[in-house]
Design an enzyme around this catalytic site. Structure first.
Site, mmCIF file in Angstrom:
data_model
loop_
_atom_site.group_PDB
_atom_site.id
_atom_site.type_symbol
_atom_site.label_atom_id
_atom_site.label_comp_id
_atom_site.label_asym_id
_atom_site.label_seq_id
_atom_site.Cartn_x
_atom_site.Cartn_y
_atom_site.Cartn_z
ATOM 1 N N LYS A 60 -1.852 65.270 54.939
ATOM 2 C CA LYS A 60 -2.351 64.363 53.666
ATOM 3 C C LYS A 60 -3.674 64.015 53.901
ATOM 4 O O LYS A 60 -4.132 63.992 54.953
ATOM 5 C CB LYS A 60 -1.262 63.083 53.582
ATOM 6 C CG LYS A 60 -1.343 62.579 52.389
ATOM 7 C CD LYS A 60 -0.184 63.352 51.483
ATOM 8 C CE LYS A 60 0.087 62.547 50.006
ATOM 9 N NZ LYS A 60 1.297 62.946 49.662
HETATM 10 N N1 GLU Z 1 1.380 65.155 46.763
HETATM 11 C C1 GLU Z 1 2.729 65.778 46.497
HETATM 12 C C2 GLU Z 1 3.822 65.429 47.403
HETATM 13 O O1 GLU Z 1 3.557 64.027 47.913
HETATM 14 C C3 GLU Z 1 2.692 67.330 46.701
HETATM 15 C C4 GLU Z 1 2.193 67.964 47.710
HETATM 16 C C5 GLU Z 1 1.770 69.529 47.788
HETATM 17 O O2 GLU Z 1 2.377 69.939 46.710
HETATM 18 O O3 GLU Z 1 1.287 69.830 48.582
HETATM 19 O O4 GLU Z 1 4.908 65.881 47.773
#
Ligand code: GLU
Length: 442
Positions: free
Chosen positions: A128
């Site tokens: 993240k």
């Molecule tokens: N931000 C989204 C989540 O928290 C998607 C992450 C992604 O597609 O890599 O799942």
């Protein structure tokens, strides 16, 4: 004082596994994640030997992001990219732009991505990123410069086989396009698979924008079947009416449910007859929030932020930020079913309160996994340069979500644990099995 509040107090004592670089006793979201890991540990059998792996992120990078503002001044932002675990594949997870982003938060979000990716069995680890910024205060040109400088700074970690960002809070397809372009410029070649959630014209996937909300809806249907809850007339309350909450609300409404309450950072609305979720989404697109929405056909009441939690509803969808359902409001919630569209909206102590009340919580790591599942489809399509139809994508998404939900439901029944602990059992077993068979380097 109840046992639940005692458990929330854990966050006031320093968790024994707290890393030295997070100071103080309140570890924030990372403290909540560590507590969730404590709850799954007794269920992992021999794999528990490797549990320590999950209690620390593999890598955490903090970067300075200096940009020139439109008026000529230079300002600095703090950026992060954390790879929590890569045992099952490259790091994967979104990037958020928010003024409250912290290292603890990004660490927890990266860990929840590891769990989520393993729970739905897509071949990724967890990562993240974030920048501590209120993007609404930047011009479009400043936003682009900040996104590009951040991407360049974290570029040492990125790559379609290393770490693949995607949209999250306050980031969208345009920002992914700038990230993809910056990475590609630095590489000297177009690398479309380095981010997902891109515009369709750049190798994005049909259905990606709606995927997280659609996934919430799909698991909602499955949970309602188990709980014998009829869809027709089911009362739904949604917190957050952005990309996730609005799509979920619209799908529930079109299936016959009533969106009776919505809350976002601008207002809390209640409408017994059910809000028109399509019209509300259109209002948000123009006004940036739900405040000021008027329905031609039904009476819409402005309610206090606090009373949103106690509205008469059957289903509650927290789809905003973490730490929303806590000891302070969990006992007021009337819904029988909570579908976590946001990441980390419920504290462990609030989880216990809801469990005691008989409320079923479908945890974030399953409920909102639709987004990363279609990110996986996008990445596969970019590699093969062959693109699927929206029907194919929605059908495959629904199948993966239904199968993941069924497996987690079964474990919860077999072991008499919450769906969250069950999802963690399924996911941690997959991660630690990969970890064990890979062995320790050197
Ligand atoms: N931000 C989204 C989540 O928290 C998607 C992450 C992604 O597609 O890599 O799942």
């Amino acid at each position: 004082m109840s046992a639940q509040s005692g458990s929330e107090n854990l966050l006031i004592k320093r968790h024994p596994d707290a890393p030295s670089y997070l100071s103080g006793n309140d570890l924030g979201p990372w403290g909540i994640y560590l507590e969730q890991i404590d709850r799954v540990a007794p269920h992992l059998g021999k794999l528990g030997f490797w549990i320590e792996t999950l209690k620390r992120p593999k890598r955490a990078l903090i970067v300075d992001v200096p940009i020139q503002l439109d008026d000529g001044r230079v300002t600095h932002f703090e950026g992060y990219r954390v790879q929590h675990n890569t045992s099952r594949g490259p790091g994967k997870g979104g990037v958020r732009f928010h003024q409250d982003v912290t290292l603890s938060e990004v660490m927890a979000l990266s860990a929840w991505m590891s769990i989520k990716n393993a729970a739905v069995n897509v071949p990724y680890g967890g990562a993240k990123g974030g920048i501590r910024v209120d993007p609404k205060k930047l011009s479009r040109a400043e936003l682009q410069r900040m996104t590009r400088r951040y991407t360049s700074e974290i570029g040492i970690l990125l790559g379609p086989d290393k770490d693949i960002p995607a949209p999250d809070v306050n980031t969208d397809a345009q920002i992914m396009a700038w990230m993809m372009d910056t990475y590609s410029m630095n590489q000297g070649a177009t690398v479309s698979g380095v981010v997902t959630g891109k515009p369709i014209s750049l190798g994005g996937s049909l259905g990606r924008r709606e995927a997280t909300g659609r996934g919430v809806f799909v698991v909602g249907i499955e949970a309602m079947k188990h709980l014998n809850m009829p869809m027709h007339g089911a009362r739904v309350a949604v917190q957050g009416f952005g990309n996730v909450g609005s799509v979920a609300g619209q799908l529930f409404m079109h299936a016959g449910a009533k969106v009776v309450a919505v809350q976002d950072h601008t207002a809390s609305l209640y409408c017994e007859a059910g809000l028109d979720a399509d019209a509300l989404a259109a209002h948000v697109a123009v006004n940036g929030g739900i405040r000021g929405y008027i329905d031609a056909k039904a009476e819409v009441q402005n309610i206090s932020n606090e009373s949103f939690w106690s509205v008469p509803a059957d289903i509650l969808i927290p789809a905003a930020l973490e730490n929303q359902i806590t000891v302070h409001n969990a006992d007021k919630i009337k819904a029988r079913l909570v579908l976590e569209g946001a990441n980390g909206p419920t504290t462990p102590a609030a989880d216990d309160i809801l469990k005691d009340k008989g409320t079923t919580v479908v945890p974030d790591v399953i409920a909102n996994a639709g987004g990363v599942t279609v990110s996986y489809f996008e990445w596969v399509q970019d590699f093969s340069m062959f693109f699927w139809t929206e029907d194919e994508i929605n059908e495959r998404l629904a199948r993966i979500m239904r199968e993941a939900f069924a497996a987690v439901w079964q474990v919860a029944q077999d072991k008499n644990v919450s769906l969250r602990t069950a999802a963690f059992i399924v996911a941690c077993t997959r991660i630690l099995t990969a970890r064990e068979v890979r062995g320790l380097y050197p």
